[in-house]
Write a protein that holds these residues in place. Structure first.
Motif, PDB file in Angstrom:
ATOM      1  N   MET A   1     156.742 101.559  -9.826  1.00  0.00           N
ATOM      2  CA  MET A   1     157.893 101.947  -9.020  1.00  0.00           C
ATOM      3  C   MET A   1     159.100 102.116  -9.938  1.00  0.00           C
ATOM      4  N   ILE A   2     159.875 103.124  -9.675  1.00  0.00           N
ATOM      5  CA  ILE A   2     161.114 103.349 -10.423  1.00  0.00           C
ATOM      6  C   ILE A   2     162.158 102.360  -9.904  1.00  0.00           C
ATOM      7  N   PHE A   3     162.894 101.743 -10.833  1.00  0.00           N
ATOM      8  CA  PHE A   3     163.891 100.750 -10.442  1.00  0.00           C
ATOM      9  C   PHE A   3     165.195 100.995 -11.188  1.00  0.00           C
ATOM     10  N   ASP A   4     166.284 100.476 -10.623  1.00  0.00           N
ATOM     11  CA  ASP A   4     167.628 100.674 -11.170  1.00  0.00           C
ATOM     12  C   ASP A   4     168.108  99.482 -11.984  1.00  0.00           C
ATOM     13  N   MET A   5     167.717  98.281 -11.559  1.00  0.00           N
ATOM     14  CA  MET A   5     168.178  97.043 -12.178  1.00  0.00           C
ATOM     15  C   MET A   5     166.984  96.120 -12.379  1.00  0.00           C
ATOM     16  N   THR A   6     167.148  95.132 -13.264  1.00  0.00           N
ATOM     17  CA  THR A   6     166.129  94.099 -13.426  1.00  0.00           C
ATOM     18  C   THR A   6     166.793  92.727 -13.369  1.00  0.00           C
ATOM     19  N   TYR A  48     162.681  94.958  -4.954  1.00  0.00           N
ATOM     20  CA  TYR A  48     163.503  94.787  -3.759  1.00  0.00           C
ATOM     21  C   TYR A  48     164.511  95.925  -3.641  1.00  0.00           C
ATOM     22  N   LYS A  49     164.726  96.379  -2.410  1.00  0.00           N
ATOM     23  CA  LYS A  49     165.840  97.278  -2.123  1.00  0.00           C
ATOM     24  C   LYS A  49     167.077  96.406  -1.958  1.00  0.00           C
ATOM     25  N   VAL A  50     168.144  96.790  -2.641  1.00  0.00           N
ATOM     26  CA  VAL A  50     169.441  96.138  -2.468  1.00  0.00           C
ATOM     27  C   VAL A  50     170.304  97.136  -1.713  1.00  0.00           C
ATOM     28  N   PHE A  51     170.672  96.786  -0.499  1.00  0.00           N
ATOM     29  CA  PHE A  51     171.426  97.691   0.365  1.00  0.00           C
ATOM     30  C   PHE A  51     172.908  97.605   0.016  1.00  0.00           C
ATOM     31  N   ILE A  52     173.508  98.761  -0.322  1.00  0.00           N
ATOM     32  CA  ILE A  52     174.853  98.759  -0.902  1.00  0.00           C
ATOM     33  C   ILE A  52     175.894  99.518  -0.087  1.00  0.00           C
ATOM     34  N   GLU A 101     165.657  93.474   0.503  1.00  0.00           N
ATOM     35  CA  GLU A 101     164.406  93.500   1.260  1.00  0.00           C
ATOM     36  C   GLU A 101     163.285  93.973   0.345  1.00  0.00           C
ATOM     37  N   PRO A 102     162.055  93.468   0.525  1.00  0.00           N
ATOM     38  CA  PRO A 102     160.938  93.938  -0.303  1.00  0.00           C
ATOM     39  C   PRO A 102     160.816  95.461  -0.244  1.00  0.00           C
ATOM     40  N   ALA A 103     160.580  96.067  -1.403  1.00  0.00           N
ATOM     41  CA  ALA A 103     160.478  97.528  -1.488  1.00  0.00           C
ATOM     42  C   ALA A 103     159.035  98.012  -1.442  1.00  0.00           C
ATOM     43  N   ASP A 104     158.086  97.087  -1.494  1.00  0.00           N
ATOM     44  CA  ASP A 104     156.678  97.473  -1.418  1.00  0.00           C
ATOM     45  C   ASP A 104     155.872  96.332  -0.802  1.00  0.00           C
ATOM     46  N   ILE A 105     154.655  96.626  -0.417  1.00  0.00           N
ATOM     47  CA  ILE A 105     153.804  95.644   0.260  1.00  0.00           C
ATOM     48  C   ILE A 105     153.429  94.488  -0.667  1.00  0.00           C
ATOM     49  N   GLY A 106     153.253  94.755  -1.953  1.00  0.00           N
ATOM     50  CA  GLY A 106     152.923  93.693  -2.902  1.00  0.00           C
ATOM     51  C   GLY A 106     154.008  92.641  -2.985  1.00  0.00           C
ATOM     52  N   THR A 107     155.253  93.080  -2.942  1.00  0.00           N
ATOM     53  CA  THR A 107     156.376  92.143  -2.965  1.00  0.00           C
ATOM     54  C   THR A 107     156.459  91.391  -1.641  1.00  0.00           C
ATOM     55  N   ALA A 154     170.944 102.375  -1.151  1.00  0.00           N
ATOM     56  CA  ALA A 154     170.197 101.248  -1.720  1.00  0.00           C
ATOM     57  C   ALA A 154     169.848 101.530  -3.182  1.00  0.00           C
ATOM     58  N   LEU A 155     169.668 100.458  -3.919  1.00  0.00           N
ATOM     59  CA  LEU A 155     169.152 100.470  -5.282  1.00  0.00           C
ATOM     60  C   LEU A 155     167.879  99.643  -5.286  1.00  0.00           C
ATOM     61  N   ILE A 156     167.066  99.817  -6.308  1.00  0.00           N
ATOM     62  CA  ILE A 156     165.862  98.994  -6.460  1.00  0.00           C
ATOM     63  C   ILE A 156     166.085  98.038  -7.623  1.00  0.00           C
ATOM     64  N   ILE A 157     165.831  96.751  -7.368  1.00  0.00           N
ATOM     65  CA  ILE A 157     165.879  95.747  -8.420  1.00  0.00           C
ATOM     66  C   ILE A 157     164.471  95.208  -8.632  1.00  0.00           C
ATOM     67  N   LYS A 158     164.081  95.152  -9.886  1.00  0.00           N
ATOM     68  CA  LYS A 158     162.785  94.584 -10.254  1.00  0.00           C
ATOM     69  C   LYS A 158     163.019  93.141 -10.671  1.00  0.00           C
TER      70      LYS A 158
END
Length: 173
Positions: A1-6, A48-52, A101-107, A154-158
């Motif tokens: 998955m492509i992510f913006d932050m870690t 995770y999606k971080v809602f901004i 919120e989790p961005a995928d089922i694995g999370t 939203a952004l994606i954080i790993k």
């Protein structure tokens, strides 16, 4: 998955914008192997999606326990006289929060059969959380500016930990 932050248990890194001290979990539980301990361990690894988007000021949920209504965006936390008798509780949040919120089922199923959720990035300075990620407050203006300029909601954080290393990134002031 492509992510913006870690988030690595010590810092949130956002390329081009900086690194921010960050902490997750209660004292005594701030290790990656505790991430499935409800209300105590750090946020489980994953995406995770971080809602901004701007969701204004957080509000009491009306239960009489000084709990805040959930939100799916960035909110200001009432403090001082605006918080009234809830100030001691809401101070634990800091002044800002953004829903994760989790961005995928694995999370989402990482701790199955337990389900952990209701996580936020928030900017308190106590050096612990109940599973959220406590982060330096200077991240929030950057998130707000990013939302205004990109219109992304939203952004994606790993979240990926170093095994055995504390998830306390030194946020206590």
């Amino acid at each position: 998955m492509i992510f913006d932050m870690t988030y690595n248990g010590q810092t949130i890194s956002w390329p081009g914008r900086g690194a921010f001290k960050a902490t997750s979990g209660l004292p005594g539980f701030q290790l990656p192997n505790n991430s499935c301990v409800p209300d105590s361990g750090p946020v489980p690894e994953g995406f995770y999606k971080v809602f901004i988007s701007d969701h204004g000021t957080a509000e009491d949920n009306g239960s009489g326990s000084c709990a805040l209504k959930p939100s799916w965006g960035i909110q200001k936390i009432p403090r001082g006289s605006e918080a009234g008798s809830c100030e001691p509780y809401w101070a634990n949040w800091g002044r800002n929060r953004a829903r994760m919120e989790p961005a995928d089922i694995g999370t989402k199923t990482r701790c199955s059969p337990l389900m952990r959720g209701g996580f936020y990035l928030h900017d308190s300075t106590k050096g612990y959380s109940h599973g959220c990620i406590e982060v330096e407050s200077r991240l929030f203006p950057l998130l707000q500016t990013y939302h205004k300029t990109t219109k992304k909601s939203a952004l994606i954080i790993k979240v990926s930990y170093v095994a055995g290393r504390s998830t306390n990134g030194g946020t206590k002031i």
